[in-house]
Design a protein around this motif. Structure first.
Motif, PDB file in Angstrom:
ATOM      1  N   PRO A  49       1.457  -6.105  -8.297  1.00 14.17           N
ATOM      2  CA  PRO A  49       2.078  -6.964  -7.290  1.00 14.17           C
ATOM      3  C   PRO A  49       1.099  -7.817  -6.490  1.00 14.17           C
ATOM      4  CG  PRO A  49       1.991  -4.713  -6.501  1.00 14.17           C
ATOM      5  CD  PRO A  49       1.502  -4.686  -7.927  1.00 14.17           C
ATOM      6  N   TRP A  73       8.674  -6.766 -12.492  1.00 15.56           N
ATOM      7  CA  TRP A  73       8.400  -5.861 -11.380  1.00 15.56           C
ATOM      8  C   TRP A  73       7.417  -4.764 -11.750  1.00 15.56           C
ATOM      9  CZ3 TRP A  73       9.376  -7.893  -7.035  1.00 15.56           C
ATOM     10  CH2 TRP A  73      10.487  -8.734  -6.845  1.00 15.56           C
ATOM     11  N   ARG A 132       4.589   2.485  -6.680  1.00 13.51           N
ATOM     12  CA  ARG A 132       4.483   1.263  -5.873  1.00 13.51           C
ATOM     13  C   ARG A 132       4.410   1.606  -4.390  1.00 13.51           C
ATOM     14  NH1 ARG A 132       5.899  -3.469  -7.993  1.00 13.51           N
ATOM     15  NH2 ARG A 132       4.611  -2.578  -9.647  1.00 13.51           N
ATOM     16  N   SER A 189       9.757  -3.007  -4.163  1.00 16.74           N
ATOM     17  CA  SER A 189       8.684  -3.993  -4.210  1.00 16.74           C
ATOM     18  C   SER A 189       8.826  -5.099  -3.174  1.00 16.74           C
ATOM     19  CB  SER A 189       8.602  -4.622  -5.615  1.00 16.74           C
ATOM     20  OG  SER A 189       8.286  -3.640  -6.581  1.00 16.74           O
TER      21      SER A 189
END
Length: 296
Positions: free
Chosen positions: A276, A272, A122, A174
């Motif tokens: 995203p 999650w 991420r 995130s």
């Protein structure tokens, strides 16, 4: 002699660590001197964590504001490089993060490893967006006259973030990464239930190239700290992802005092691990429009 040494080793008591806050690139204790016990998902003692106060929140906002001009003024490419470096450092402590996620969420080591790897990925993903989000959000606007009319995104400023109580590492990454990759600085209220991954992440940030004050992490009660951040006149926006319904309403009312941007809690449980998207980056961007005459 050897038997006595062995017996002493077996009787040795573990050192109970008290984790500190992360403010301005340093690790101070809470000015209140308070701490609370952190336990695993099975109720076992893990450590003590500092319980941040209103004064700690003010100090964190001051640190974030001080860091904002330099961070927002850095090139997008440089911010991307730094996020990539954070990802490298996080992966270097992979085993520790896996153990902390296992303790926090009671998942298997295999699942915890998947979540830690996703957190690394991420960061890399957001690092790649650093010099591209401007092209997506900016535009050259058609006008009726001999002018160039250009719109470009700019960071909002200091963003307060209430981190999600679940997903203490992947969820935390995130919500932090999209705020800082676009040039904002932030004050994060970590998961009260599982704060240890957030402080270990702070240790990663402190030993990476991230300037002090860009990310500030407070542990303790979100219900106590978040309203002070929501009402702080030097906070420009607030992300309420980790706030419950009652706290979110309180914070929104306080945020209205200086017209903060507010990202409300999600209506449904967040996965999650899912893609995203760019929404969290654009939530904390302003648009500047410039007119310039065509010709000499």
């Amino acid at each position: 002699m050897s038997e006595r040494v062995a017996a002493q080793a077996m009787e040795r008591l573990a050192v109970r660590k008290t984790y500190k806050l992360f403010i301005g690139g340093a690790f101070p204790r809470s000015e209140s001197g308070r701490s609370y016990v952190v336990t695993s998902s099975k109720g076992e003692f893990l450590a003590n964590a500092s319980k941040a106060s209103r004064k700690d929140a003010r100090d964190a906002v001051s640190a974030a504001r001080k860091a904002f001009p330099g961070w927002s003024g850095a090139t997008a490419y440089n911010r991307g490089q730094i996020l990539y470096r954070v990802a490298e450092m996080l992966e270097g402590r992979r085993a520790q993060f896996v153990a902390e996620v296992v303790d926090a969420d009671g998942v298997s080591a295999k699942k915890a490893a998947e979540l830690v790897d996703a957190a690394v990925d991420r960061l890399v993903w957001y690092a790649g967006w650093s010099d591209k989000i401007g092209a997506i959000q900016g535009s050259a606007n058609p006008v009726a006259g001999p002018y160039f009319n250009l719109s470009s995104p700019e960071p909002t400023g200091v963003v307060a973030v209430v981190a999600p109580p679940m997903g203490p590492l992947l969820g935390l990454v995130s919500v932090i990464a999209p705020v800082i990759v676009t040039g904002n600085t932030c004050v994060v209220v970590a998961s009260e239930r599982a704060p240890l991954p957030s402080i270990t992440l702070a240790e990663v940030l402190a030993t990476s190239d991230l300037p002090g004050g860009v990310v500030n992490i407070l542990t303790g009660s979100a219900a106590e700290i978040a309203p002070w951040l929501a009402g702080h006149m030097d906070v420009n926006a607030i992300d309420l992802t980790g706030a419950d319904a009652e706290l979110a309403v309180t914070c929104e009312e306080l945020a209205a005092e200086n017209l903060k941007r507010v990202l409300r809690p999600p209506a449904a449980k967040v996965d999650w691990l899912a893609d995203p998207g760019t929404g969290r980056m654009t939530a904390f961007l302003e648009t500047k429009t410039v007119w310039h005459p065509i010709g000499t």
